[in-house]
Every structure is written in structure tokens, then in C-alpha cells.
Design a protein around this motif. Sequence first.
Motif, PDB file in Angstrom:
ATOM      1  N   SER A  42     -10.553 -45.941 -13.068  1.00 28.91           N
ATOM      2  CA  SER A  42     -10.785 -45.192 -11.857  1.00 28.91           C
ATOM      3  C   SER A  42     -11.058 -46.100 -10.546  1.00 28.91           C
ATOM      4  CB  SER A  42     -11.989 -44.388 -12.030  1.00 28.91           C
ATOM      5  OG  SER A  42     -12.194 -43.702 -10.644  1.00 28.91           O
ATOM      6  N   ALA A  43     -10.510 -45.793  -9.516  1.00 34.24           N
ATOM      7  CA  ALA A  43     -10.724 -46.413  -8.423  1.00 34.24           C
ATOM      8  C   ALA A  43     -12.036 -46.387  -7.935  1.00 34.24           C
ATOM      9  CB  ALA A  43      -9.547 -45.947  -7.141  1.00 34.24           C
ATOM     10  N   GLN A  44     -12.882 -44.998  -8.072  1.00 24.69           N
ATOM     11  CA  GLN A  44     -14.129 -44.914  -7.899  1.00 24.69           C
ATOM     12  C   GLN A  44     -14.811 -44.899  -9.037  1.00 24.69           C
ATOM     13  OE1 GLN A  44     -14.769 -41.059  -6.377  1.00 24.69           O
ATOM     14  NE2 GLN A  44     -16.989 -41.357  -5.824  1.00 24.69           N
ATOM     15  N   PRO A  45     -15.610 -46.049  -9.050  1.00 22.70           N
ATOM     16  CA  PRO A  45     -16.413 -46.397 -10.315  1.00 22.70           C
ATOM     17  C   PRO A  45     -17.317 -45.080 -10.746  1.00 22.70           C
ATOM     18  CG  PRO A  45     -16.961 -48.192  -8.699  1.00 22.70           C
ATOM     19  CD  PRO A  45     -16.139 -46.959  -8.362  1.00 22.70           C
ATOM     20  N   LEU A  46     -17.333 -44.568 -12.050  1.00 25.73           N
ATOM     21  CA  LEU A  46     -18.351 -43.491 -12.496  1.00 25.73           C
ATOM     22  C   LEU A  46     -19.323 -43.869 -13.318  1.00 25.73           C
ATOM     23  CD1 LEU A  46     -15.154 -41.299 -13.629  1.00 25.73           C
ATOM     24  CD2 LEU A  46     -16.381 -41.260 -11.391  1.00 25.73           C
ATOM     25  N   SER A  47     -20.506 -43.240 -13.173  1.00 22.12           N
ATOM     26  CA  SER A  47     -21.607 -43.492 -14.053  1.00 22.12           C
ATOM     27  C   SER A  47     -21.324 -42.925 -15.684  1.00 22.12           C
ATOM     28  CB  SER A  47     -22.631 -42.718 -13.701  1.00 22.12           C
ATOM     29  OG  SER A  47     -22.590 -41.477 -13.489  1.00 22.12           O
ATOM     30  N   GLU A  48     -22.009 -43.609 -16.422  1.00 20.74           N
ATOM     31  CA  GLU A  48     -21.725 -43.044 -17.879  1.00 20.74           C
ATOM     32  C   GLU A  48     -22.138 -41.718 -17.791  1.00 20.74           C
ATOM     33  OE1 GLU A  48     -20.571 -44.882 -20.444  1.00 20.74           O
ATOM     34  OE2 GLU A  48     -20.393 -46.316 -18.841  1.00 20.74           O
ATOM     35  N   GLN A  93     -21.515 -39.224 -15.758  1.00 20.98           N
ATOM     36  CA  GLN A  93     -20.068 -38.559 -15.161  1.00 20.98           C
ATOM     37  C   GLN A  93     -19.033 -38.647 -16.034  1.00 20.98           C
ATOM     38  OE1 GLN A  93     -20.109 -40.968 -11.408  1.00 20.98           O
ATOM     39  NE2 GLN A  93     -20.538 -38.998 -10.256  1.00 20.98           N
ATOM     40  N   LYS A  94     -19.052 -39.886 -16.947  1.00 21.40           N
ATOM     41  CA  LYS A  94     -17.936 -40.052 -17.709  1.00 21.40           C
ATOM     42  C   LYS A  94     -18.208 -39.047 -19.001  1.00 21.40           C
ATOM     43  CE  LYS A  94     -16.800 -44.861 -16.628  1.00 21.40           C
ATOM     44  NZ  LYS A  94     -16.801 -46.266 -17.375  1.00 21.40           N
ATOM     45  N   LYS A  95     -19.515 -38.954 -19.235  1.00 20.11           N
ATOM     46  CA  LYS A  95     -19.596 -38.242 -20.662  1.00 20.11           C
ATOM     47  C   LYS A  95     -18.890 -36.921 -21.203  1.00 20.11           C
ATOM     48  CE  LYS A  95     -23.986 -37.107 -21.560  1.00 20.11           C
ATOM     49  NZ  LYS A  95     -25.356 -36.898 -21.762  1.00 20.11           N
ATOM     50  N   GLU A  96     -18.741 -36.086 -19.971  1.00 17.00           N
ATOM     51  CA  GLU A  96     -18.130 -34.716 -20.547  1.00 17.00           C
ATOM     52  C   GLU A  96     -17.028 -34.494 -19.647  1.00 17.00           C
ATOM     53  OE1 GLU A  96     -21.367 -31.695 -21.913  1.00 17.00           O
ATOM     54  OE2 GLU A  96     -21.956 -32.563 -19.814  1.00 17.00           O
ATOM     55  N   LYS A  97     -16.367 -35.461 -18.763  1.00 13.55           N
ATOM     56  CA  LYS A  97     -15.155 -35.400 -18.121  1.00 13.55           C
ATOM     57  C   LYS A  97     -13.898 -35.483 -19.006  1.00 13.55           C
ATOM     58  CE  LYS A  97     -12.631 -37.599 -14.339  1.00 13.55           C
ATOM     59  NZ  LYS A  97     -12.755 -36.280 -13.294  1.00 13.55           N
ATOM     60  N   TYR A  98     -13.031 -34.425 -18.901  1.00 14.80           N
ATOM     61  CA  TYR A  98     -11.640 -34.508 -19.508  1.00 14.80           C
ATOM     62  C   TYR A  98     -10.455 -33.777 -18.676  1.00 14.80           C
ATOM     63  CZ  TYR A  98     -11.819 -29.433 -20.154  1.00 14.80           C
ATOM     64  OH  TYR A  98     -11.839 -28.200 -20.062  1.00 14.80           O
ATOM     65  N   ALA A  99      -9.426 -34.225 -19.128  1.00 15.78           N
ATOM     66  CA  ALA A  99      -8.227 -33.624 -18.601  1.00 15.78           C
ATOM     67  C   ALA A  99      -7.230 -33.127 -19.576  1.00 15.78           C
ATOM     68  CB  ALA A  99      -7.567 -34.573 -17.509  1.00 15.78           C
ATOM     69  N   ILE A 100      -6.408 -32.117 -19.430  1.00 11.56           N
ATOM     70  CA  ILE A 100      -5.522 -31.732 -20.423  1.00 11.56           C
ATOM     71  C   ILE A 100      -4.304 -31.779 -19.844  1.00 11.56           C
ATOM     72  CG2 ILE A 100      -4.675 -29.863 -21.887  1.00 11.56           C
ATOM     73  CD1 ILE A 100      -7.530 -29.108 -22.463  1.00 11.56           C
ATOM     74  N   SER A 137      -9.776 -38.418 -21.765  1.00 11.19           N
ATOM     75  CA  SER A 137     -11.220 -38.425 -21.753  1.00 11.19           C
ATOM     76  C   SER A 137     -11.771 -39.848 -21.905  1.00 11.19           C
ATOM     77  CB  SER A 137     -11.747 -37.574 -23.039  1.00 11.19           C
ATOM     78  OG  SER A 137     -11.592 -38.495 -24.165  1.00 11.19           O
ATOM     79  N   TYR A 138     -13.089 -39.991 -21.366  1.00  4.99           N
ATOM     80  CA  TYR A 138     -13.681 -41.200 -21.709  1.00  4.99           C
ATOM     81  C   TYR A 138     -14.398 -41.324 -22.791  1.00  4.99           C
ATOM     82  CZ  TYR A 138     -13.016 -41.951 -16.722  1.00  4.99           C
ATOM     83  OH  TYR A 138     -12.347 -42.268 -15.477  1.00  4.99           O
ATOM     84  N   THR A 139     -15.044 -40.274 -23.495  1.00  7.87           N
ATOM     85  CA  THR A 139     -15.952 -40.197 -24.624  1.00  7.87           C
ATOM     86  C   THR A 139     -15.081 -39.201 -25.582  1.00  7.87           C
ATOM     87  OG1 THR A 139     -17.366 -38.559 -23.927  1.00  7.87           O
ATOM     88  CG2 THR A 139     -17.703 -40.615 -23.230  1.00  7.87           C
ATOM     89  N   GLU A 140     -15.717 -39.318 -26.801  1.00 10.93           N
ATOM     90  CA  GLU A 140     -15.525 -38.282 -27.886  1.00 10.93           C
ATOM     91  C   GLU A 140     -16.040 -36.619 -27.617  1.00 10.93           C
ATOM     92  OE1 GLU A 140     -17.303 -37.838 -32.171  1.00 10.93           O
ATOM     93  OE2 GLU A 140     -15.765 -39.522 -32.147  1.00 10.93           O
ATOM     94  N   GLN A 141     -17.101 -36.964 -26.639  1.00 15.78           N
ATOM     95  CA  GLN A 141     -17.522 -35.512 -26.130  1.00 15.78           C
ATOM     96  C   GLN A 141     -16.588 -34.945 -25.425  1.00 15.78           C
ATOM     97  OE1 GLN A 141     -21.455 -35.724 -24.832  1.00 15.78           O
ATOM     98  NE2 GLN A 141     -21.846 -33.685 -24.323  1.00 15.78           N
ATOM     99  N   GLY A 142     -15.988 -35.730 -24.294  1.00 14.78           N
ATOM    100  CA  GLY A 142     -15.096 -35.255 -23.358  1.00 14.78           C
ATOM    101  C   GLY A 142     -13.769 -34.504 -24.386  1.00 14.78           C
TER     102      GLY A 142
END
Length: 754
Positions: free
Chosen positions: A86-92, A94-101, A112-117
Motif C-alpha cells: 500500500s502507498a499508505q502504510p497501514l497499522s497491524e 488496520q490490516k487484520k480484518e481488511k479484505y477485498a473480493i 487480504s493481509y491476514t487469515e482473519q481477513g
Amino acid sequence: MIRTFFALFMLISTVIFAQNKLNLIPYPQKIEFSKGEFIIPGNFILDEKLSKKEREYFKKYFGKFFTLAYGKNEEIHLVNALFPPSAQPLSEEQKKEKYAIEISPKRIVIQSYTEQGRFLALQTLIQLFEEYKTVKKIPAMKIEDQPRFAWRGMHLDVCRHFFTVDEVKQYIDYLAMYKLNTFHWHLTDDQGWRIEIKKYPKLTQIGSKRKESMIGAYVDNTFDGKPYGPYFYTQEQIKDVVKYARDRHITVVPEIEMPGHALAALSAYPELACTSGPFEVATKWGVFDDVFCPKDETFTFLENVLDEVIQLFPSQYIHIGGDECPKTRWKECTHCQELIRKNNLKDEHGLQSYFIRRIEKYVNSKGRKIIGWDEILEGGLAPNAAVMSWTGVNGGIEAAKSKHVAVMTPGAYCYFDHYQGDPQSEPNAFGGFTPLEKVYSYNPVPAELNAEQAKYILGVQANLWTEYILDFSHVQYMIFPRLMALSEVGWGTSDPENYKEFEGRVINQFKILDQMKVNYARSIYNIVGKVVPADSGIAYELSTSQNSNGIRYTLDGTVPTINSAAYERPVSVPASLTIKSAYFEGGQLKSAVSSQQFTVSKTTGKKITLEQQPNENYSFGGAFTLVDGIIGNARQLGKTWLGFQGKDVAVTIDFGQKTAFTEVYFNTLENKGSWIHLAKSAKIFVSDDNRNFKLIKEIGTGEIQNAKGKIKVNVGTQNARYLKVNIENAGIIPAGNPGADSKAWLFVDEIGVN
């Protein structure tokens, strides 16, 4: 929050996929539709990079749609990928539950960044496949999503009534379905100790059972005469539940109550009390004077208990209760009074703060943090404590302003043991009235907080206390569909202005619950009645989630049929009568029959003002509730009563013109176990100018007690425009009563004159 939707209208065979909203709960932050559709294949090939537990989860929920296989070539239908840098740094966080489909004609890509995402993405996919499984085509789209709040929780009380490991796992599955991430497990209370502690076996040998249980409404004061228990979870069962939740990316937060709600523990180890006992596990609901005594042996006991709890639960927070702790025993205890003097504490509230701070220091030494109900604010908040704000929003506001994190769970919006439909047609509940729409309207960030303070609002949670919930089928009834509203509130995409649109998505979700054989509440289908002012006094407004053209009603108390009067506009209520209503579709009865009895007097529908407002848990309808023509049911503290804690009631009613009358009536309640006391006294005044009032009647304590709160008094022949009624609260609850030294509740309903 503003959401932009790009809807491309596509005609595919006979199916039109163009729509403003998908039937998803919670609704994603951003959806963009694109051209084409993904055809659901018979053999669905998954990316082999999915973990073993993700594959198992996929098989459980997607195996009913198609045959699953795994691969790594171009034929893969579901691809697992990481987000690009990401061009904009994300905190852990913020990353934890972020996803896209991204759904295209050839494949579905999860990022996703994580298995949780990825897991959260799977929940969205499950709902999409459920929606489009009949047509076997899903519109092409891109979903970008992440929650607003880090804590999205549900609580379950297993002390008043116990639920098996399998039932608790089902509860956790419900949370996972709707993207909640915290399970608050209420494991100890006056009515039962439900967690095995190996160092103290008597906690479960004695504290996990009671000789009988209170049944029916609290005012009935009746018992079933049947032993209950022993019921508790072994440590192996606890580990199993924690792992089950962890596999679904849900944190289990245990609650070990202290210093109050301790009777089950004291029944096993009476030496931990201020008095010698003996004690027994509580058979009634409510609050009791016997609590943990803040002496060294008590702290040693609690520290040893917490050692075992911390080994079982990896959660960052340990809930230590802290609520509803009467100070009666501490006031009478020589040791407690000496402790107050020795530590220069102000009073017993300071002693509660001392107790909580000492426990917090120990929990912190183990690398964990404490969270407690908002009474832990009494006497000063422990340095690192988090607050769970239940008595209203003020606890959360105070915590956030002092830079402590808070979870918002106010009873008025988040107590799922309250009624969710007409109390007359609902199972027995604790009280209050919290329908689906009210849950959906909640904003967890209080308006009183500025942007910096708002950062301390960790999230939102709903609570399910089980005094009146005897089995798991009833648990399901109380949480569904309200859990769906909580889900969207916690996700940050709720839109109270478009509640009806959300209601439609809820009804669509019922198909999934039907497949799961969940006993959800169907109150959403029933007729909702609302009293509104009218030229003639009052009118009764009827509505339903369905087409209101299907509503039929009667005015003579008979059950409506398809041939009864069709509802077109609010029904005038010129005199005392009973309105019964129901919803019909295709000539068939589709709802429960709703019934409302009206008792019309000269105050009915008149302008009314309250000098002090009721507690928000018991404020439905506001001041107008007292002149709406409905006499409250003492067994159902739902929407027909106003409740005031520690406040007097001062009401002024404007008849609009000089009106003759000779009798005034009103009701108050007594339910001491719930801290509800009859009024201490009352005064009735009249006026012609709303400034100069003449006292016409005083009602003393004895008269109120003799009438059991049902006041009907002759005031002589009066002729005035204004009526003022002052009803005095009982004040501070006296010693010997549940909740001693706390502010009494005063419940009042209809104020009428004849």
C-alpha cells in the motif's frame, strides 16, 4: 458514512442483476458492480494455498453448492492473494480484518493481509452464494471492506441458566456468520459458578448447583422446587471452546465476577465473606448484600483463580465484573472500615476502587488487562482498566475523556434480554423494550466526545442475561434478528435513515436461518401499534414490515378475519375499547394477533411535560406514555412503563381548557429484588395559568403501601386547565434490601382523571 454504488444494469437470461443493495449483513463498506457474471460451476476448484482449517470451513459451508477440488492452474475458481504493497502504510490493527473480493466472469479473487481477513471474506461469499444459488450466477463486482470497530461482541450468561458446549459452539458460529469477533462468556455469578478451578474444587462441587430456581415474572415470586445442576465446564471443555472460537477468529473474554455477585463462591468458601454465613447459591434473580470481603485471603483466592483462568484464555482482556456491589456488609465490617482508614479512602466506594486496583495490578503482572462494567469507575478508575458501559453511555464517556478505552453496551440498545416485540405476544423477558429498529439506530460513539476522545471507543457489544431464558431455543429467539442489527452497527455501515431497506435484508436472511433450523423471533412480521395524538384525543397507528394493505382490525375485542375492517389510517380511540389486529396475505393469517386495551380518561392524549426524564432503558414513548390510554402490565416491564432511578416524577398535564374532574389515578410498582420500590409519597396540584398551583391532595407512604401502588383518589370537585402530579422516589434503598445504599427505581404508568 458515505457509500457510493456503481450499478450497471445487466439483463442476463431472464434475471436482472441490477440492484442498489445486495442482501448482505453486515453491509460492506464499498461495492462496485461491473459487466458480466460468474457462472457457478459444478466442480469448484480452490486455491491450494488455503490453510487446512480454511479448506474444512469451505467444505462445511460451500460443499452444499458444488463439488470442491484444489489446484494451482488457470482453472482455479477461487484465488487466494495478498494485497499489494500500500502507498499508505497501514497499522497491524488496520490490516487484520481488511479484505477485498473481486468477482469476474472467470474467477473469484480474495485479497487480504491476514487469515482473519480471508475468513471474513468467506462469510461474505457464503451469503452471496446463498443469494444466487438458484440462478447459479453471481454479478461481477468488487468489494472492498473492513470494520469500523475493533470490538464487535456478544455476551452470554451461563450462570442463571446453563448451556452445553455444543450450544456454546453454535452461539459462536452465529457470531462468525455476521462478522462479530468477541465472545464474552459470563461464567460466575450468585446463581452458579460454571468454570472448573482445580485449586478450589468446592467451587463446582457446591457452587455449580442450586436447590431451585425462580420462575415466571419476578413479581410472581414463585419457584419451581427443582434442584438445578451441578452444571459447569471442565477445563478441557473450556480449551475446546476457546480453540473452536479461535479457528473462527473470535476472541473469548471470560468474566469472573468480583467483588459482588459472589454468592456461589461464598457458598463454597464462606471464609471469603465479611460475615460467617452460612451461604447458599442464590435461587432468586437480583442483587445480594453478601460480597467478597477485601481481606488478604480473598485476594489470594482470587489471584489463584485468575491464574487458572489466564492459562485457559489467551484473550488480552479478563473481565472482572465490578457491577452492582452493595456496600452494606462493608459498612458493618470492622476489617473493611479499618482498611478504609489505613489507606485514607474516602468511603466504601473508595474501597471498591482499592479492590479493583489491586486485582488490576495482579492481572497486569501476568501480561493481561482488565475490563469491567462501568461501576468500576466508582471511587476512581484503575490505571489501565477498560470500561464496559452498560448503565447508559456516561460510563463510556467518562472513560474516554480520561483516556481509557471503552466498549459501549448500554441497556437501552444492547440488552437482548429485553422485549423485542409486543410484550403481550412475546415470551417472558426481563423487561424494557428493545426492538430491532432501536438496536439498528445505535451509534456507539457518543456525540459528547471529540474526534480524539472518540478513538477510545473500542467498539460495541450486546448482552444476553438468562434469568428468563431456560433453553437454547429461547437463546436463539432473543438474539435473532437483533444480532444482525448489532453486526451492522459494529461494522460501521448501519444507516438508520434507511431502516426499511435493512429490514428487507433481514427478512432475506431468514431463509438461511430456516435452513439452520434456528428459532428466530418473527416479531418483525407482527403488527406494531403506536399511540399518536389526534384531534379527538388519541389514535392507534398500525404498521408491519409487509404491505400494510393486508392489516385487518376490530374494535369490539373479537379476533380479526380477512373480512374485518381494512387498515387505511390511524384508528381513532374516542372511548375505552380493545383493538385487535393481524396481517393477512393471500387470504391467510400471516402474523400473530395483536391486542391492545385502551382505558380512556380526560387526560388521554393531552399535552404533557416531564421535569426529569426517565432512564433510557425504560423511556419508550417518553412523557406521552403516561397519557396514551394504556394501563401498564405489572408482569411485563416493556414499553408501557417509564422508569426513573433516583429521581422523582413531576408531571404537568394541559387539558387545553378548564376541565371538571373528581378522581385522579396512577400506578407505581414494587419489585425490590430489581431495586424497584413503591413511591414514598405523592402530591396533586391544579392551576389555571401553569404558574400558580394549588395543592389539592397529599398521598402518604402508608396509603401507597396499602394500595400496593395502585393509586386512585378522590380529589373533590375540581375545575382547572392544568393538573400537576409530583410522585416522590423512595430514595436510597435501606439496609436489608437488595441494592442497599443504591438509588431506588420508581416505575410509573398512566396518569388519568375522571
